[in-house]
Design a protein around this motif. Structure first.
Motif, PDB file in Angstrom:
ATOM      1  N   ASN A  30     -21.940 108.156   4.339  1.00  0.00           N
ATOM      2  CA  ASN A  30     -21.884 106.609   3.694  1.00  0.00           C
ATOM      3  C   ASN A  30     -21.154 106.390   2.591  1.00  0.00           C
ATOM      4  O   ASN A  30     -21.294 107.267   1.407  1.00  0.00           O
ATOM      5  N   ARG A  69     -30.406 109.165   3.438  1.00  0.00           N
ATOM      6  CA  ARG A  69     -29.004 108.967   3.560  1.00  0.00           C
ATOM      7  C   ARG A  69     -28.360 109.579   2.472  1.00  0.00           C
ATOM      8  O   ARG A  69     -28.939 109.762   1.467  1.00  0.00           O
ATOM      9  N   SER A  84     -22.388  93.660   5.361  1.00  0.00           N
ATOM     10  CA  SER A  84     -22.274  94.935   4.679  1.00  0.00           C
ATOM     11  C   SER A  84     -23.084  96.085   4.833  1.00  0.00           C
ATOM     12  O   SER A  84     -24.123  95.887   5.614  1.00  0.00           O
ATOM     13  N   HIS A  85     -23.004  97.047   4.570  1.00  0.00           N
ATOM     14  CA  HIS A  85     -23.581  98.262   4.325  1.00  0.00           C
ATOM     15  C   HIS A  85     -24.825  98.332   3.426  1.00  0.00           C
ATOM     16  O   HIS A  85     -24.831  97.506   2.562  1.00  0.00           O
ATOM     17  N   ASN A  90     -22.822  95.563  13.795  1.00  0.00           N
ATOM     18  CA  ASN A  90     -22.862  96.340  15.154  1.00  0.00           C
ATOM     19  C   ASN A  90     -23.539  95.931  16.070  1.00  0.00           C
ATOM     20  O   ASN A  90     -23.087  95.919  17.245  1.00  0.00           O
ATOM     21  N   CYS A 120     -21.554 108.665  11.828  1.00  0.00           N
ATOM     22  CA  CYS A 120     -22.169 108.073  12.983  1.00  0.00           C
ATOM     23  C   CYS A 120     -21.669 108.753  14.354  1.00  0.00           C
ATOM     24  O   CYS A 120     -22.105 108.421  15.300  1.00  0.00           O
ATOM     25  N   ASN A 166     -25.392 101.767  16.404  1.00  0.00           N
ATOM     26  CA  ASN A 166     -24.045 101.645  16.018  1.00  0.00           C
ATOM     27  C   ASN A 166     -23.183 102.635  16.871  1.00  0.00           C
ATOM     28  O   ASN A 166     -22.079 103.024  16.363  1.00  0.00           O
ATOM     29  N   ASP A 173     -16.000  97.261  -2.389  1.00  0.00           N
ATOM     30  CA  ASP A 173     -16.902  97.239  -1.103  1.00  0.00           C
ATOM     31  C   ASP A 173     -17.257  95.936  -0.646  1.00  0.00           C
ATOM     32  O   ASP A 173     -16.707  94.806  -1.251  1.00  0.00           O
ATOM     33  N   GLY A 179     -22.350  97.019   9.003  1.00  0.00           N
ATOM     34  CA  GLY A 179     -23.584  97.628   9.032  1.00  0.00           C
ATOM     35  C   GLY A 179     -24.451  97.580  10.377  1.00  0.00           C
ATOM     36  O   GLY A 179     -23.800  97.091  11.215  1.00  0.00           O
ATOM     37  N   TYR A 194     -19.324 104.057  -0.165  1.00  0.00           N
ATOM     38  CA  TYR A 194     -19.950 102.845  -1.475  1.00  0.00           C
ATOM     39  C   TYR A 194     -18.502 102.975  -2.526  1.00  0.00           C
ATOM     40  O   TYR A 194     -18.090 103.996  -2.676  1.00  0.00           O
ATOM     41  N   SER A 234     -16.377 108.319  10.647  1.00  0.00           N
ATOM     42  CA  SER A 234     -17.546 108.179  10.026  1.00  0.00           C
ATOM     43  C   SER A 234     -18.662 109.154  10.582  1.00  0.00           C
ATOM     44  O   SER A 234     -18.318 109.932  11.770  1.00  0.00           O
TER      45      SER A 234
END
Length: 316
Positions: free
Chosen positions: A166, A210, A179-180, A73, A110, A134, A172, A69, A168, A108
């Motif tokens: 995102n 999100r 973690s995210h 990062n 991102c 990130n 996970d 997360g 999950y 991703s």
């Protein structure tokens, strides 16, 4: 794709890789190759080349990456940039050199600019600056996308990149340092409930929006990519629906059964204001997600309850 095709899944013990393995096995694929990181260090170029020359996989699914997360990062920028580039570049190059028929690269959302128009379209790639929290991971993943595109353009090979929103779900990461947001919330609310429903403090303002995809749906998109020839080099994979972090917190709080207060620490960063994926290209080809967020959160919480002995309790 023949059911006996030799398929190498890199990163098979992670959340994504393990979901891909389960999906392939459920759909009759029997010739799957896996290696743990102790058996094959994907950062070692020669080791990866030797492995490909020895095993000669027909298909490669790259689900291997160093992930985390905002906190992870921010604290380990060099590792997030360099290790991810080493892993993916070694896999992509070895696959190209050994005539792998199909390569599926997983990245991703991102990779897209921080302030790109919403929803995010594939053509927005490299049109503006990235989210600073990130960018190291994002830059690494962008180089993977472009490497696959270059091989596709220059050599006509079936190398395709899938960019999920995102993720999950089952398997996970619930370590609060790495973690995210969604699994971190599940753990925090659960441990607060167990500690007489004490308040839960969450990062940011709760206003960013999100989108979340259950990992089995991503695995299904990988299966779709294996069983179809996708005409373009890059595809978004998501639900096409988003919600605020505050709404997510309230949804998880209800699923877990926590009765206490939620405190928002606005001194902590929010990250990108919104990241909604335009998934019209995948929809046009015939793929769509099937797991609703509430159902996915319930499944993820059930998995956490069955495996929480793997995580040390935190002080709240």
């Amino acid at each position: 794709m023949e059911k006996q095709a030799k398929i190498y899944v890199a990163g098979h013990r992670g959340m994504v890789g393990s979901a891909v393995i389960r999906m392939l096995e459920r759909n009759g694929y029997t010739n799957l190759i896996v290696r743990t990181s102790s058996e094959l260090d994907l950062r070692n170029q020669q080791a990866v080349l030797d492995f490909f020359e020895r095993e000669q996989p027909e298909v490669v699914i790259d689900a291997a990456a160093r992930v985390g997360g905002i906190l992870a990062n921010n604290d380990f920028p060099y590792q997030f940039l360099m290790e991810n580039m080493q892993i993916q570049n070694n896999l992509i190059d070895a696959a190209h050199r050994n005539d792998v028929k199909k390569f599926v690269f997983l990245g991703s959302s991102c990779i897209y600019p921080k302030l790109a128009p919403q929803p995010l379209k594939e053509e927005y790639l490299l049109t503006d600056s990235l989210e600073p929290t990130n960018e190291w991971y994002a830059i690494a993943k962008i180089t993977g996308v472009k490497a696959c595109q270059a091989i596709r353009k220059q050599f006509g090979k079936d190398f395709v990149s899938l960019m999920p929103t995102n993720l999950y779900g089952t398997n996970d990461n619930f370590d609060l340092n790495t973690s995210h947001v969604l699994p971190a919330m599940i753990r925090k609310f659960h441990e607060a409930k167990e500690n007489r429903n004490v308040p839960v403090t969450l990062w940011g303002s709760g206003t960013p929006m999100r989108e979340f995809l259950f990992v089995d749906d991503l695995a299904n998109s990988v299966l779709f990519a294996l069983e179809h020839v996708l005409p373009e080099y890059l595809y978004n994979v998501g639900t096409g629906e988003d919600l605020t972090i505050k709404e997510l917190a309230e949804t998880i709080q209800k699923a877990v059964g926590h009765q206490g207060e939620i405190i928002w620490d606005s001194s902590k960063p929010d990250g990108t204001p919104r990241k909604l994926m335009d998934i019209s290209k995948m929809h046009h080809l015939g793929w769509k997600h099937t797991v609703a967020l509430s159902e996915g959160i319930a499944k993820t919480y059930d998995w956490f309850l069955a495996n929480q002995q793997d995580y040390k309790q935190v002080k709240l």
